[in-house]
Design a protein around this motif. Structure first.
Motif: not given
Length: 398
Positions: A100-114, A140-146, A335-340
């Protein structure tokens, strides 16, 4: 009632599995009739890599790390696309059936490394849109640069008409995502909400007895992280030589072992296990032991729950320690550790390694016990983490 949870819960890095397990537990508490069907973005079914996978992953990361970003993406994109085609796509019909739906969740998922996550998430969004299923992006966590290519791929999610809910795990991620949306010329609809990482709820899954820990402190864990991971994900470049890290870890362990039993461990990533083998490759002083790779997320929670103190780079070793009231010192790298540490109001326990002498780290671990004010903060954050899971589910199932 079924929702698809799309994440990296079977990553060899067991911290990602901790997130999924905590989110699942909170969802069950919210609605016992709700099922979260786990869909690993890499198509994995287990967090335990084979020895061949371990050596291959470390070798690939080392090669990519030596390349400019454009070259990294040129090499990585066909590899990730092939993984999606061969391992993820075959799972989609069964996972999405009757959802009935989709959760995209948890972790530094909005990072475009590789381009790893942008490619995989874009495929999940395409499947949800084809089935007209609402999507929630949660915690989710979000990287500063994409890169430009990563931003275009993430645009498939952020500009999807099926996106019903957005939450990130800290204020820094909200600021980063707002800036990305501006560059994508996308309206901030739905609003970006902030809820703590679901890993804050690790104490709900702990099988031990926090009150049974020995006093004074005796068991100190040192989380080992490979420099290739630090370089790949660090918010600032580091030129610390590999062998300098090996020496620093060994010196820190020896310093702690003067007064404590020291356990060297990893969150499970193959490259970290390779680094752990290097650190322990020569005889260590007394009172230092190497922990065998843990079998799964709850094993990581139970291990950390049995410690009296911890020092680590990896975010979810630190989040689990915080949830379980284990004194912890963070080693700065992302930066995600600093944020935590900002979120938990414990920034004085986040240090620069290997610049800081190991003796100073040892002193900080002993001082890092939580005060009554910190306990109140922890309770508030755990309550907010529960609220976040409920909010994400409610957006999909009104």
């Amino acid at each position: 009632m079924k929702l698809v949870l799309a994440a990296v819960m079977h990553s060899p890095n067991l911290g990602d599995g901790v997130i999924a397990a905590c989110l699942d537990k909170a969802a069950q508490e919210y609605d016992q009739n709700l099922t979260l069907d786990w869909l690993d973005l890499a198509g994995r079914s287990s967090p335990v890599p084979s020895p061949t996978q371990q050596s291959r992953r470390t070798a690939v990361l080392n090669v990519l790390d030596a390349m400019p970003t454009v070259a990294q993406q040129m090499l990585a994109q066909p590899l990730v696309s092939a993984q999606v085609r061969k391992q993820l796509v075959p799972l989609l019909p069964a996972k999405f059936d009757r959802a009935q739906g989709v959760i995209i969740g948890g972790g530094q998922l909005l990072s475009d490394v590789h381009l790893n996550f942008p490619i995989k998430i874009a495929r999940i969004v395409a499947e949800a849109e084809a089935r007209q299923l609402p999507i929630a992006l949660h915690g989710v966590g979000v990287a500063q640069e994409w890169t430009a290519k990563g931003a275009r791929l993430f645009g498939r999610l952020l500009q999807s008409p099926m996106l019903r809910f957005i939450s990130v795990r800290d204020d820094a991620s909200r600021a980063h995502l707002s800036a990305h949306l501006t560059r994508l010329n996308s309206p901030q609809v739905p609003d970006i909400r902030v809820f703590p990482d679901p890993g804050m709820l690790a104490s709900d899954l702990y099988n031990g007895d926090v009150a049974a820990r020995p006093s004074p402190r005796q068991r100190i864990g040192v989380g080992i992280t490979h420099p290739v991971a630090i370089r790949a994900h660090s918010s600032s470049a580091t030129d610390v030589p590999h062998q300098a890290w090996v020496k620093w870890y060994r010196t820190l362990a020896a310093e702690l072992a003067k007064n404590h039993q020291v356990i060297l461990f990893t969150n499970g990533s193959p490259e970290d296990e390779a680094m752990l083998a290097e650190v322990t490759g020569l005889p260590l002083s007394a009172n230092i032991e190497r922990l065998a790779r843990l079998s799964g997320p709850t094993a990581l929670i139970d291990f950390i729950g049995g410690l009296d103190g911890l020092a680590a780079h990896r975010l979810h070793a630190l989040i689990v320690a915080y949830s379980l009231d284990v004194s912890s010192v963070g080693l700065r790298w992302d930066a995600k550790v600093d944020a935590f540490f900002d979120l938990t109001e414990r920034s004085k326990y986040l240090v620069d390694a290997p610049a800081l002498p190991p003796s100073k780290v040892s002193d900080l671990i002993i001082k890092a016990g939580q005060t009554s004010e910190a306990q109140t903060r922890r309770t508030d954050l755990q309550s907010a983490a529960h609220d976040g899971v409920r909010a994400a589910i409610s957006a999909l199932i009104p």
